[in-house]
Design a protein around this motif. Structure first.
Motif, short mmCIF file in Angstrom:
data_model
loop_
_atom_site.label_atom_id
_atom_site.label_comp_id
_atom_site.label_asym_id
_atom_site.label_seq_id
_atom_site.Cartn_x
_atom_site.Cartn_y
_atom_site.Cartn_z
N ALA A 66 0.83 -1.28 0.03
CA ALA A 66 -0.10 0.11 -0.03
C ALA A 66 0.94 1.18 0.00
CB ALA A 66 -1.05 0.05 1.36
N THR A 67 2.21 0.98 0.43
CA THR A 67 2.98 2.38 0.47
C THR A 67 3.44 2.66 -1.05
OG1 THR A 67 3.61 2.16 2.89
CG2 THR A 67 5.10 3.67 1.54
N LEU A 68 2.99 4.04 -1.34
CA LEU A 68 3.22 4.12 -2.79
C LEU A 68 4.90 4.57 -2.97
CD1 LEU A 68 2.16 4.44 -5.68
CD2 LEU A 68 1.76 6.82 -5.16
N GLY A 69 5.43 3.86 -3.78
CA GLY A 69 6.95 4.12 -4.23
C GLY A 69 7.71 2.91 -4.88
N LEU A 70 8.50 3.37 -5.73
CA LEU A 70 9.29 1.93 -6.31
C LEU A 70 10.21 1.41 -5.30
CD1 LEU A 70 10.05 0.34 -8.62
CD2 LEU A 70 11.42 2.04 -9.38
N SER A 71 11.13 2.22 -4.51
CA SER A 71 11.75 1.61 -3.70
C SER A 71 11.10 0.99 -2.50
CB SER A 71 12.78 2.97 -3.32
OG SER A 71 13.45 3.19 -4.03
N ALA A 72 10.09 1.49 -2.14
CA ALA A 72 9.34 0.64 -0.95
C ALA A 72 8.84 -0.68 -1.35
CB ALA A 72 8.07 1.62 -0.42
N ALA A 73 8.32 -0.70 -2.82
CA ALA A 73 7.85 -1.95 -3.53
C ALA A 73 9.13 -2.93 -3.55
CB ALA A 73 7.22 -1.76 -4.67
N ARG A 74 10.24 -2.48 -4.09
CA ARG A 74 11.29 -3.36 -4.14
C ARG A 74 11.77 -3.94 -2.91
NH1 ARG A 74 15.38 0.43 -8.14
NH2 ARG A 74 14.48 -0.58 -10.28
N ASN A 75 11.77 -3.23 -1.88
CA ASN A 75 12.18 -3.64 -0.56
C ASN A 75 11.03 -4.74 0.06
OD1 ASN A 75 14.38 -2.00 -0.03
ND2 ASN A 75 13.19 -0.30 0.91
N THR A 76 9.60 -4.54 -0.30
CA THR A 76 8.81 -5.54 -0.06
C THR A 76 9.09 -6.73 -0.51
OG1 THR A 76 7.03 -3.65 0.65
CG2 THR A 76 6.37 -5.97 -0.11
N GLY A 77 9.30 -6.79 -1.96
CA GLY A 77 9.65 -7.75 -2.66
C GLY A 77 10.74 -8.40 -2.12
N ALA A 78 11.87 -7.98 -1.86
CA ALA A 78 13.01 -8.49 -1.40
C ALA A 78 12.84 -9.12 -0.06
CB ALA A 78 14.21 -7.42 -0.99
N LYS A 79 11.94 -8.66 0.83
CA LYS A 79 11.76 -9.18 2.21
C LYS A 79 10.95 -10.56 2.03
CE LYS A 79 11.45 -4.98 4.65
NZ LYS A 79 10.77 -4.05 5.31
N ALA A 80 10.15 -10.73 0.90
CA ALA A 80 9.50 -11.86 0.53
C ALA A 80 10.02 -12.86 -0.10
CB ALA A 80 8.10 -11.50 -0.02
N ALA A 81 11.20 -12.58 -0.70
CA ALA A 81 12.02 -13.33 -1.75
C ALA A 81 12.60 -14.58 -0.91
CB ALA A 81 13.08 -12.52 -2.50
N GLN A 82 12.81 -15.68 -1.49
CA GLN A 82 13.85 -16.71 -1.24
C GLN A 82 15.05 -16.93 -1.93
OE1 GLN A 82 11.21 -20.65 -0.38
NE2 GLN A 82 9.56 -19.40 -1.50
N GLY A 83 15.17 -16.32 -2.77
CA GLY A 83 16.49 -16.48 -3.58
C GLY A 83 17.59 -15.75 -3.03
N GLU A 84 18.91 -15.94 -3.31
CA GLU A 84 19.99 -15.53 -2.91
C GLU A 84 20.11 -14.21 -3.86
OE1 GLU A 84 23.20 -18.30 -3.05
OE2 GLU A 84 22.42 -19.59 -1.58
N ILE A 85 19.67 -14.41 -4.88
CA ILE A 85 19.82 -13.14 -6.10
C ILE A 85 18.32 -12.64 -6.14
CG2 ILE A 85 20.47 -12.48 -8.12
CD1 ILE A 85 22.69 -13.65 -6.43
N LEU A 86 18.41 -11.35 -6.16
CA LEU A 86 16.99 -10.63 -6.65
C LEU A 86 17.13 -9.90 -7.87
CD1 LEU A 86 16.54 -8.92 -3.11
CD2 LEU A 86 15.97 -11.20 -3.61
N ALA A 87 16.13 -10.32 -8.89
CA ALA A 87 16.27 -9.88 -10.13
C ALA A 87 15.20 -9.06 -10.48
CB ALA A 87 16.24 -11.11 -11.08
N TYR A 88 15.26 -7.61 -10.68
CA TYR A 88 14.32 -6.88 -10.95
C TYR A 88 13.78 -6.58 -12.50
CZ TYR A 88 14.23 -5.83 -6.01
OH TYR A 88 14.15 -6.11 -4.65
N LEU A 89 12.63 -6.83 -12.80
CA LEU A 89 11.94 -6.57 -14.12
C LEU A 89 10.95 -5.58 -13.99
CD1 LEU A 89 12.28 -7.38 -17.32
CD2 LEU A 89 10.34 -8.88 -16.91
#
Length: 309
Positions: A66-89
């Motif tokens: 809900a918090t608007l902002g690309l960096s906030a969304a990227r951090n949310t994705g990173a917290k949920a990710a299981q991989g050692e590498i995070l690939a943003y598209l």
């Protein structure tokens, strides 16, 4: 399904016209051990419907932020990710089938790499061609990125990989506390420089940053971006972003006024110099306009302590 080695993350905000193609390009990768996370960043269009239509796929996960902002969304994705590498598209980009395989390979070969990204080509709108006032350099504002056919290690932060085709190790991201939420796009503003700042941090800490020609992504050029006004706005926000990046790095002060003023004069001079060439003329006008955004941000930062007191 074995645990993912790499997490492909799409952060999206009201881009339902392109999102489906972006997700589909990730579902068709020729690499096995990965997951896909779509972070819906406060969208009000058909984003959720588009993702849910593909959710039976076991690799795909949906998160609402809900918090608007690309960096906030990227951090949310990173917290949920299981991989050692995070690939943003980006949500308006399409990855080649070998994208994830090319990314994971560099991290396996070189443990010093903290950030890697690849070549970006452009997909022009149907029945439209690049306007005459658009120089080759300015296509970089649309996402184009090509450093050649060989793997290149970045030593100049200005050459850092594009955020639309971008990977980073989860360990490095945790070390620096995630993406800076004061940089990166928020709604309609065009704040940027978050990847450049990341590259500066990585190099300072002894890590390496790589360009990978085989990690190919194509970026859709939205029709509204083929207007001079969009480029003017993009340059203005680029100037503001650059000022903030210098502040974070401890390089702010009155010397910014001198540097920004000199760049402004240089840009205006070259605008007049290249008056007969529409592309070069507009490129230099954009450069000058960005310096006005930069200087306005410098002045606001200098006045802020006085007004606070």
């Amino acid at each position: 399904m074995p645990p993912p080695r790499i997490s492909a993350i799409i952060c999206t905000h009201n881009r339902d016209d392109y999102l489906g193609a972006a997700i589909d390009s990730l579902l068709q990768q020729d690499f096995d051990h990965y997951e896909i996370i779509v972070v819906d960043n406060a969208s009000t269009d058909q984003t959720r419907t588009i993702v849910e239509a593909r959710l039976p796929h076991p690799r795909l996960h949906y998160i609402y932020e809900a918090t608007l902002g690309l960096s906030a969304a990227r951090n949310t994705g990173a917290k949920a990710a299981q991989g050692e590498i995070l690939a943003y598209l980006d949500d308006d980009a399409e990855a080649s089938r070998g994208w994830l395989a090319a990314l994971i390979e560099i991290y396996e070969q070189n443990p010093k790499v903290a950030i890697a990204g690849g070549r970006v080509t452009l997909i022009w709108p149907e029945n439209q061609t690049p306007p005459k006032w658009l120089s080759v350099n300015m296509t970089g504002n649309l996402g184009a990125y090509d450093l050649g056919d060989e793997i290149t290690y970045i030593t100049q932060p200005g050459l850092t990989p594009r955020g639309l085709n971008y990977s980073i190790t989860a360990d490095f991201l945790n070390q620096i506390g995630g993406f800076d939420v004061n940089l990166g796009r928020v709604g309609k503003n065009l704040l940027s420089n978050e990847e450049l700042y990341m590259t500066e941090k990585a190099l300072q800490m002894g890590y390496q940053v790589a360009y990978l020609p085989k990690a190919l992504v194509a970026h859709n050029v939205a029709p509204n971006r083929l207007a001079p006004s969009w480029f003017m706005s993009r340059s203005w926000w680029q100037g503001i972003s650059e000022c903030y990046r210098e502040q974070v790095a401890g390089r702010s002060g009155s010397h910014q006024l001198k540097a920004g003023g000199e760049r402004l004069i240089r840009g205006l001079y070259k605008t007049l110099k290249y008056l007969p060439d529409p592309a070069q003329r507009f490129e230099n006008l954009l450069y000058a306009y960005g310096q006005i955004g930069y200087l306005s941000s410098v002045v606001r930062a200098m006045l802020r302590p006085a007004s606070a007191g």
